[in-house]
Design an enzyme around this catalytic site. Sequence first.
Site, PDB file in Angstrom:
ATOM      1  N   LYS A 253      22.062  40.032  18.451  1.00 39.89           N
ATOM      2  CA  LYS A 253      21.456  38.984  19.269  1.00 39.89           C
ATOM      3  C   LYS A 253      21.081  39.576  20.623  1.00 39.89           C
ATOM      4  CE  LYS A 253      21.977  34.277  20.929  1.00 39.89           C
ATOM      5  NZ  LYS A 253      21.226  34.558  22.135  1.00 39.89           N
ATOM      6  N   ASP A 689      53.202  38.051  54.949  1.00 36.92           N
ATOM      7  CA  ASP A 689      54.092  38.627  53.947  1.00 36.92           C
ATOM      8  C   ASP A 689      55.516  38.595  54.493  1.00 36.92           C
ATOM      9  OD1 ASP A 689      55.404  40.070  52.015  1.00 36.92           O
ATOM     10  OD2 ASP A 689      54.251  41.924  52.289  1.00 36.92           O
ATOM     11  N   ALA A 801      53.480  46.796  39.175  1.00 37.44           N
ATOM     12  CA  ALA A 801      53.808  48.047  38.472  1.00 37.44           C
ATOM     13  C   ALA A 801      55.257  48.436  38.763  1.00 37.44           C
ATOM     14  CB  ALA A 801      52.842  49.138  38.901  1.00 37.44           C
ATOM     15  N   ARG A 802      56.158  47.545  38.394  1.00 33.49           N
ATOM     16  CA  ARG A 802      57.588  47.741  38.662  1.00 33.49           C
ATOM     17  C   ARG A 802      58.386  47.320  37.444  1.00 33.49           C
ATOM     18  NH1 ARG A 802      57.551  44.306  44.359  1.00 33.49           N
ATOM     19  NH2 ARG A 802      56.079  45.649  45.502  1.00 33.49           N
TER      20      ARG A 802
END
Length: 859
Positions: A253, A689, A801-802
């Site tokens: 398509k 933070d 990423a832990r």
Amino acid sequence: MRGELTTYTSKRRFDETTEPDGEKGPHTPGQPLRYLVQRHAATRLHYDFRIESDGVLKSWAVTKAPSRDPAVKRLAVEVEDHPVDYGTFEGTIPKGSYGAGTVQLWDTGTWTPQHPETLEADFARGSVKMTLDGERLKGGWALVRLKSDRGKPSKRNNWLLIKEKDDHAVPGEGDALAEIDASIATGRSMAEITAKCPPNAPSKPSTKKSTPRTRPNTTSKDRAASPPAFLPIQLCKVVDHPPGASGWVHEIKFDGYRIQVGIGGGRATLRTRKGLDWSERFPELAAEAATWPDAVIDGELCALDDDHMPDFSALQAAISDGKTSGLIYFAFDMLFEGGEDLRALPLSHRKARLQAWVDKVGKAGGRLRFVEHFGTTGQAVLESACRMDLEGVISKKLDAPYHAGRSSSWVKSKCRGRDEVVIGGWSSEGGTRFRSLLVGIRNPDGKANGLRYLGRVGTGYGEAVTRALLPALKAAASDASPFSVPGAPRPGKDVHWLEPVLVAEVEHGGYTESGSLRQAAFKGLREDKPAAEVTEVPQPPAKPSPERMGTTTVRTASRPGKVMVAGVTISSPGKVLWPALGDRPAITKADLARFYEAAAERILPHVADRPTSIIRAPDGISGETFFQRHAMAGSNPRLKLIEIQARTPYVAAVDVGGLVAIGQSGGLELHPWGCAPGLPEVPDQITFDLDPDEGLDFNDVIAAAKVMKASLETLGLTPFVKTTGGKGLHVVVPIKADARSNIGWDQNKAFAKAVSEAVRADAPDRFTTTLAKKARGGKIFLDYLRNGRMATAVAPWSPRARPGAGIALPLSWAQVKTGLDPSAFSLWTYPALLKKPDPWADFRSSAVSVKPALKTMGL
């Protein structure tokens, strides 16, 4: 290999057959060697493959149509040599004669031995490599003789005909060429040759009702005087997956404008799917098509990107800029050839006629392409299309006529939801700055204010797209809402209603539980389709075929070991990124990709079209990790490049495919700029933070967040809160970024610092604003440094990423209480989290100007 015709002559009675009784003759030096294929309906239908050598045609009977798929090997039985004159033979061999049946000249051209110096030895050895330059077969081919037949000496010289891998190969084609039933010389089908119809003449009328075979809306007197009138087109039905039954073929398509080209009288007319004359929009194609033979062709007009893939956005840009010379017309059906109406003929015949027509025209024309079809399983073709980021597959019944309107003989399967919707309004920030489209579909009853609301389309708008879109939106402005059912936005200064006349094409991932389009991204305006006809509910992407249901992935046919998510191929899907934890299994790259797809609707409002730094760990969290800000060589094309004042562009995701592409590259964390989408120099949020010192309890962080919330609310701002995926919390304030309200990065950072210092001053024993670890001393560090230019903060819903595979999860303030455990929010628990209402659903609509607060803080 010495050619001789004794056997050929002895088997034929030339007083009965019209086959040539030619003699062997020397080849004229410098002239190319002939090659041809004849379709032969004898006892069984087969294909006679012939190449000129030593004054004769060396011949093989091939059991099925040659295939351009290198994986397909065709049995080719060596037969007697034929005279060179046989290369023009087409007709019927009478009953009772040797080879009785109809012969069609199916392909013709020239051939060249790849190793002419060893050709005779190659024949003797049984391995001949050649290059064909025919109308239908091209490129490298090989004839390889079999040494035995099922372990026994062969009674006949059996060979294999094999396509070599080159630019002319068509992997996955299978038996598709068998459906071409048209002479390369006369255009006649086997039935027409049997009936002794003259070249290009119509066969005998069918007893079935059909459209008369005449030129549309013309008489025989003026049939070539002008281009033919518009013919109603055939449309597709949408299905969950391609049909698996026999008798179907499958086409890619294409992502462009459906255009019917009518040619006649030395002119061509280009018409849209509704018959609008768009010849002036595409003058280069119209001029070229005027040189083509009279016909009515159905196809798709496309712009190609740098990878030669159809790109709808590029098509719209080309039209807007008047730069249409590079557009390509992909022809997939032929409705008329000359004055002959082909619509009542089966698709197999129409496409054969079309291919022969394109082969002749295409040598002189640069904008015309024939759309190949594939006889392999539709699911395999769909997977291939999705791997290439194409829109999907059209499946068509080979024996069906061309039927105007929507028909079950043409069905469409999509990689991603791609549909037209009606624009009923748009939302802004500060009353002027564009945010999103409000879309729906027309109710079939045709009521004036009858749009069914389908939600917002919030991504897919670059600066150039927005600049071109806004004039069209303002021209269709209305005082009244066109939506007729509950769920549409309430009136307000940032909601702008439109007359329901504009049609947009959007890409989406299905529906949310509330019935809104999921992950909808804008692709362009559809000027070729009236809003009154947009009454069909957009369909979700294709599902795996029934035999694949029950699996969590769709594996590709030609690339084992890979999976496909949101149209992106995931290599090494089983690679472990987070190790198993307790009784929880390891999390793989495929798991991460599926998370990004599932959570895209929650993630994209906070990262789309913003420069994004990515923490990548291609070998998992136990391997090397690195921070990627800039585009790298080989960056996935699903990612957008954003130019800022840097040597190399930054990368950004704009849709679900971009998020999954980040996962494919081992991107475990997303850290976007806190800027407005598409405006890197304009902040639209402020992040605080709250980072606790070692030994502090999480309840201390909860208490600190509530203090920050109260301070910000006192300043007239609306704070939101999320976990960081670690031990802290982020308090985030949305701010307006329109021309009247926006501030610069220096002001943004200065305000964040001033607020943090004020909170610290009120409780110096609990808070610090000093970055150094040694200065914390059991306090919570109020980190305001994430608010300057090029500073980032982890995105809502981003993994970390832990160990523990935590997620930075948006929370409601009611959740921020004693006992809150951020470790409960992870890649193992996200399915349940996504089922809950989004506590940040009103994040953007809660933005206010920060300028009054700046004055309060003395800035």
